[in-house]
Motif scaffolding. Structure first.
Motif, PDB file in Angstrom:
ATOM      1  N   ALA A   1      10.926   6.541  -8.627  1.00  0.00           N
ATOM      2  CA  ALA A   1      10.627   5.532  -9.094  1.00  0.00           C
ATOM      3  C   ALA A   1       8.885   4.375  -9.051  1.00  0.00           C
ATOM      4  O   ALA A   1       8.526   4.101  -9.874  1.00  0.00           O
ATOM      5  N   LEU A   2       8.880   5.003  -7.980  1.00  0.00           N
ATOM      6  CA  LEU A   2       7.223   4.716  -7.101  1.00  0.00           C
ATOM      7  C   LEU A   2       6.776   5.695  -6.953  1.00  0.00           C
ATOM      8  O   LEU A   2       7.428   6.341  -5.722  1.00  0.00           O
ATOM      9  N   ALA A   3       5.905   5.533  -6.629  1.00  0.00           N
ATOM     10  CA  ALA A   3       5.147   6.993  -6.500  1.00  0.00           C
ATOM     11  C   ALA A   3       3.662   6.465  -5.871  1.00  0.00           C
ATOM     12  O   ALA A   3       2.334   7.102  -6.080  1.00  0.00           O
ATOM     13  N   GLY A   4       3.377   5.502  -5.290  1.00  0.00           N
ATOM     14  CA  GLY A   4       1.798   5.169  -4.175  1.00  0.00           C
ATOM     15  C   GLY A   4       2.131   4.130  -5.117  1.00  0.00           C
ATOM     16  O   GLY A   4       0.309   4.125  -5.572  1.00  0.00           O
ATOM     17  N   VAL A   5       2.219   2.959  -5.135  1.00  0.00           N
ATOM     18  CA  VAL A   5       2.061   1.446  -6.119  1.00  0.00           C
ATOM     19  C   VAL A   5       1.618   1.069  -4.295  1.00  0.00           C
ATOM     20  O   VAL A   5       1.698   0.512  -3.426  1.00  0.00           O
ATOM     21  N   ASP A   6      -0.181   0.430  -5.372  1.00  0.00           N
ATOM     22  CA  ASP A   6      -0.397  -0.650  -4.263  1.00  0.00           C
ATOM     23  C   ASP A   6      -0.786  -1.817  -4.876  1.00  0.00           C
ATOM     24  O   ASP A   6      -1.426  -1.852  -6.196  1.00  0.00           O
TER      25      ASP A   6
ATOM     26  N   GLY B   1       5.721   4.982 -12.232  1.00  0.00           N
ATOM     27  CA  GLY B   1       5.678   5.332 -10.906  1.00  0.00           C
ATOM     28  C   GLY B   1       4.360   4.636 -10.277  1.00  0.00           C
ATOM     29  O   GLY B   1       4.109   3.842  -9.164  1.00  0.00           O
ATOM     30  N   ARG B   2       3.225   4.565 -11.245  1.00  0.00           N
ATOM     31  CA  ARG B   2       1.822   4.206 -10.662  1.00  0.00           C
ATOM     32  C   ARG B   2       0.680   3.166 -11.781  1.00  0.00           C
ATOM     33  O   ARG B   2       1.305   2.659 -12.427  1.00  0.00           O
TER      34      ARG B   2
ATOM     35  N   GLU C   1       0.703  -1.326  -0.009  1.00  0.00           N
ATOM     36  CA  GLU C   1       0.174   0.397  -0.457  1.00  0.00           C
ATOM     37  C   GLU C   1       0.781   1.327  -0.124  1.00  0.00           C
ATOM     38  O   GLU C   1       1.453   1.152   0.784  1.00  0.00           O
ATOM     39  N   GLY C   2       0.263   2.227  -0.928  1.00  0.00           N
ATOM     40  CA  GLY C   2       1.264   2.968  -1.069  1.00  0.00           C
ATOM     41  C   GLY C   2       3.270   3.363  -1.141  1.00  0.00           C
ATOM     42  O   GLY C   2       3.611   4.023  -1.017  1.00  0.00           O
ATOM     43  N   LEU C   3       3.700   2.393  -1.967  1.00  0.00           N
ATOM     44  CA  LEU C   3       4.932   2.346  -2.510  1.00  0.00           C
ATOM     45  C   LEU C   3       6.010   3.394  -2.656  1.00  0.00           C
ATOM     46  O   LEU C   3       4.922   3.666  -4.153  1.00  0.00           O
TER      47      LEU C   3
END
Length: 346
Positions: A19-24, A211-212, A8-10
């Motif tokens: 590179a990652l903008a909030g990955v779930d 990143g999403r 959640e929210g990586l």
């Protein structure tokens, strides 16, 4: 446990690059979950965070119920990782590579050798077991690399673009191996730019760009998001392609695409096909191919990201300067085996 992987929210930044903008992510146990995305989308960064090779700047993630930051050791004991490039020691034989991993994981010499022989048989490498890995073909090296990641009997396996550079036969062989692992209860997170690979293997998909996660669902659900169907027209005379392009644009209201001598356009209009037939007949266009079919994942990818996937290259986070980290077997087992260290664990 319903989910083997939950995130959640990586967030992960490399200098000024996010590179990652909030990955779930939510990956069900005993399934194949596919991460699709172009070069620089953040797929490899996500895998490295989940495999405890990178620390996230924000967000939370759990693998097999363990936090990837606070319980990294427990995560590493439950996972295997096969990176984009084969990380076996080419100077060692196939069996020596696997024994090395087994010994690094704490197995006795006897157990490590037994496990190595078992995996070599399962991956059809018994005949090459005593040959140096540098003599293996590309497909054989990838099979050995995958076998190495399974020495510790992981419950979760990360496959980061595992078939890049393989010929079609080797890819099919690797796909069968992955299916067998999942049938045995292993959860697989697969990153790939091969749309066919995702369609063949994945139970669920997430499309990542910049990143999403921009879309998710089963392959069929994603295909339905583009308009459900694609009209394909190929005139017998290539000189009539402009006429076909104009007809499909006018009648569908969408912008058609041209690939060599074939025109395609997405549509949700069941009446488009007969309308196109009438229009082309009135224009005197003779058709060599005319078909209405479901959208492909490639067309889904194009629709969602604005460009096609590029299966011809690797893929690390854009602008991060990342180099692939060799990781054979459960993450965190250390550097690649060497002949010198092998002598100490035979």
């Amino acid at each position: 446990m319903s989910h083997a992987i939950w995130a959640e929210g990586l967030v992960k930044r490399f200098g000024s690059t996010t590179a990652l903008a909030g990955v779930d992510l939510a990956v069900r146990t005993g399934t194949v979950f596919g991460l699709l995305g172009p070069n620089g989308a953040g797929k490899t960064t996500a895998v490295r965070v989940l495999a405890t090779l990178l620390r996230p700047d924000a967000g939370h993630a759990r693998v097999q119920g363990f936090d990837v930051v606070g319980q990294a050791h427990q995560v590493r004991r439950s996972i295997g990782l096969t990176g984009q490039y084969a990380s076996v020691d080419e100077t060692l034989t196939g069996v020596e590579n696997l024994i090395m991993i087994g010994r690094l994981l704490g197995s006795s010499r006897r157990d490590a050798r037994s496990r190595a022989r078992q995996l070599l048989a399962e991956f059809q490498l018994t005949d090459a077991a005593d040959r140096a890995a540098k003599t293996y073909s590309g497909g054989m090296r990838r099979r050995l690399d995958l076998a190495a990641s399974l020495v510790g009997r992981p419950q979760v396996l990360f496959l980061d673009e595992p078939t890049t550079g393989l010929d079609p036969r080797s890819r099919n062989e690797l796909w069968e191996l992955v299916r067998g692992l999942v049938a045995g209860g292993v959860t697989v997170l697969l990153t790939t730019q091969y749309l066919e690979e995702a369609d063949q293997l994945a139970d669920e998909l997430a499309v990542v760009d910049h990143g999403r996660v921009i879309a998710g669902g089963t392959p069929e659900e994603l295909k339905a998001k583009t308009g459900a169907q694609v009209l394909v027209v190929r005139p017998t005379d290539p000189k009539q392609l402009p006429t076909v392009l104009t007809a499909l644009r006018d009648l569908s209201g969408n912008e058609p695409s041209l690939a060599q001598t074939t025109v395609t356009v997405s549509t949700a209009d069941a009446d488009l096909l007969p309308a196109v037939v009438r229009r082309l007949d009135e224009s005197g266009v003779k058709v060599g191919e005319l078909a209405l079919r479901s959208s492909s994942l490639d067309e889904v990818f194009l629709s969602l990201t604005g460009h096609r996937a590029d299966p011809g290259s690797g893929g690390s986070a854009a602008g991060t300067g990342e180099r692939p980290t060799p990781a054979t077997g459960p993450a965190g087992t250390g550097a690649q085996p060497t002949t010198a260290t092998m002598e100490g664990i035979r």
